[in-house]
Design a protein around this motif. Structure first.
Motif, short mmCIF file in Angstrom:
data_model
loop_
_atom_site.label_atom_id
_atom_site.label_comp_id
_atom_site.label_asym_id
_atom_site.label_seq_id
_atom_site.Cartn_x
_atom_site.Cartn_y
_atom_site.Cartn_z
N UNK A 1 0.81 -1.22 0.00
CA UNK A 1 0.00 0.00 0.00
C UNK A 1 0.84 1.27 0.00
N UNK A 2 1.87 1.31 0.83
CA UNK A 2 2.69 2.52 0.90
C UNK A 2 3.46 2.77 -0.40
N UNK B 1 -10.55 -1.84 1.63
CA UNK B 1 -10.01 -2.99 2.36
C UNK B 1 -10.80 -3.34 3.62
N UNK B 2 -10.64 -4.56 4.05
CA UNK B 2 -11.19 -4.99 5.33
C UNK B 2 -10.23 -4.67 6.47
N UNK C 1 -2.87 3.98 7.68
CA UNK C 1 -3.87 4.18 6.64
C UNK C 1 -5.20 4.71 7.17
N UNK C 2 -5.37 4.71 8.50
CA UNK C 2 -6.63 5.20 9.05
C UNK C 2 -6.77 6.72 8.95
N UNK C 3 -5.71 7.40 8.53
CA UNK C 3 -5.80 8.85 8.31
C UNK C 3 -5.98 9.21 6.84
N UNK D 1 0.48 10.73 -2.56
CA UNK D 1 1.93 10.61 -2.55
C UNK D 1 2.55 11.55 -1.51
N UNK D 2 2.04 12.76 -1.42
CA UNK D 2 2.55 13.72 -0.45
C UNK D 2 2.34 13.23 0.98
N UNK D 3 1.18 12.61 1.22
CA UNK D 3 0.90 12.06 2.55
C UNK D 3 1.98 11.04 2.93
N UNK D 4 2.30 10.15 2.00
CA UNK D 4 3.31 9.12 2.27
C UNK D 4 4.67 9.75 2.48
#
Length: 482
Positions: free
Chosen positions: A336-337, A351-352, A358-360, A402-405
């Protein structure tokens, strides 16, 4: 010695093999000229030596600079980063700092996803965590971790796939190097598998406060696993994915190779489809003679890649399409990242499971959500068509993800998440952590020199991801609870 005579100039004259008496016999004007020439070349040589030493890490240079700055901050303390593995009786060094007494508070605010630390620990907030509760986590755990007085001890309980446990432990050791003496004493169970293990349905009613606290890489709404950063942040040697710090920089460079609007106007996914039914179903969306769903899917054969040196699996070479697909494997996927960091608009098959960060993520801001239904292929096609008709907005979503990561998932924040999680967890313990029978002390030196680490990538990735010196500021400031 005459007035205006320089010690340096006398030394220069003598070094040429001439008697010193000859120096004083020359005229003052010539002596001044020779002194000026000597000083000029001395300064040039000294500057060159400083520049060369700074690049090579010359020990004498570091000592010289440190003597000029007697009030050395903790950030200037350096750990050795070359290991001598010739000693067969490997032991952890005793001369590493185990505590940095003075550390300034950090002005940096933690990313929002750190709020979830409190939520993950909420089941044990009221009653705390007893030793019996920790022991019951043994049924699931890969290893037990104990930290006492800044040192780590591990009891191996069962094996796991590849080197997940090794690099998870390695990451915790780097945290102890980054914040020596700051991580409190604790004892925990850690599972390194794909599946979540502590089910909510097994801990309801009278059992609601007795759930074993088990650390894992992911959780879902039906489980109580405590989410922790996964092993790949320090490297995944079996598939040649380098530590996250190196990989993130490579992805940034990969983004520059093809401008967003020049990328292929399709959705891209590459991976192993045989680990879950979801992925098998996704493969039906690939282009065929009957349909083109604007999706390009490729099977990753890791065995074949390994034989060819992983030349066709470099993550930074996969930022070639305007859209990239994320889909879970058995549970959540480490991919994911890497997918989000590519500047492509991520088509996230809802996703489950979730990991720690990823919760943000916000739908339609960081990614485009896709429901997994019988119409998934059609929904993917429509998302791509929308993006190709609204290129500015699609590009904006891709770059926001992408910026978040790049900004919120730097290794500094990964370590700070680990620090805050372990610190909050330790506050809940109702017993004093002790070193259990069967546990052994672990440190960077012993792990990098283990007999089983002859596979060169393991040691290389460890050295590459190793914390070189402690930080002189405290971790980022935690956001308030949810």
């Amino acid at each position: 010695m005459e007035k205006g005579t320089s010690v340096h100039s006398v030394f220069w004259f003598w070094s040429q093999g001439a008697p010193l008496s000859g120096y004083f016999s020359i005229s003052p004007g010539k002596r001044w000229a020779s002194t000026t020439i000597f000083v000029f070349f001395f300064v040039i040589s000294f500057v060159y030596w400083i520049d060369k030493s700074a690049l090579t890490g010359n020990y004498f240079f570091r000592t010289f600079v440190n003597t000029l700055s007697p009030k050395k901050s903790s950030a200037q303390v350096e750990f050795p980063f070359k290991f001598n593995c010739s000693n067969t009786n490997l032991t952890c060094p005793t001369n590493h700092p185990v505590r940095i007494e003075k550390a300034e508070s950090s002005p940096v605010a933690c990313p929002e996803y750190m709020r979830w630390i409190h939520e993950d620990l909420r089941p044990w907030k009221s009653a705390g965590i007893t030793r019996d509760m920790v022991e019951r986590g043994r049924d699931y755990a890969t290893f037990r971790l104990v930290i006492v007085k800044g040192k780590a001890y591990v009891e191996q309980i069962r094996g796991t796939f590849q080197t997940r446990d090794i690099f998870s432990i390695w990451g915790i050791l780097q945290l102890l190097r980054l914040y020596p003496g700051k991580v409190p004493d604790l004892e925990l169970m850690f599972v390194c598998g794909d599946e979540t293990v502590v089910k909510k349905r097994d801990h309801q009613g009278l059992k609601a406060t007795s759930a074993p606290p088990v650390f894992n890489y992911c959780e879902d709404d039906e489980t109580l696993d405590i989410v922790f950063p996964d092993w790949s942040f320090w490297g995944w040697p079996e598939v040649d994915i380098k530590p996250w710090g190196t990989t993130l920089e490579a992805l940034k460079e990969g983004n520059k190779k093809i401008k967003w609007k020049d990328r292929k106007p399709y959705a891209f996914w590459k991976g192993n489809p045989y680990v879950s039914q979801k992925r098998v179903e996704l493969m039906k969306c690939n282009r065929s003679n009957k349909n083109d769903w604007n999706v390009r899917l490729y099977i990753q054969d890791w065995g074949k890649e390994s034989k060819h040196g992983f030349k066709n699996s470099k993550l930074e070479d996969q930022c070639t399409h305007r859209y990239k697909i994320y889909i879970e494997g058995k549970t959540w996927s480490v991919s994911e990242k890497y997918i989000l960091a590519c500047n492509s608009m991520t088509l996230l098959l809802i996703p489950q499971y979730h990991d720690f960060f990823t919760r943000s993520l916000v739908p339609m801001q960081h990614y485009w959500p896709i429901k997994i239904t019988n119409d998934t292929c059609r929904d993917l096609k429509l998302a791509v068509e929308w993006g190709n008709n609204h290129t500015d907005k699609a590009q904006e979503i891709g770059e926001a993800g992408s910026k978040f990561i790049q900004e919120k998932l730097k290794m500094d924040f990964v370590y700070d998440y680990m620090f805050h999680l372990l610190s909050e967890y330790s506050k809940l313990l109702k017993f004093e952590p002790t070193i259990p029978v069967g546990a052994h002390e672990v440190c960077s030196e012993t792990m990098a020199c283990q007999e089983g680490n002859k596979f060169w990538r393991i040691k290389n990735f460890m050295v590459e991801s190793m914390v070189k010196s402690p930080r002189n500021t405290l971790p980022c400031t935690m956001p308030p609870t949810l």
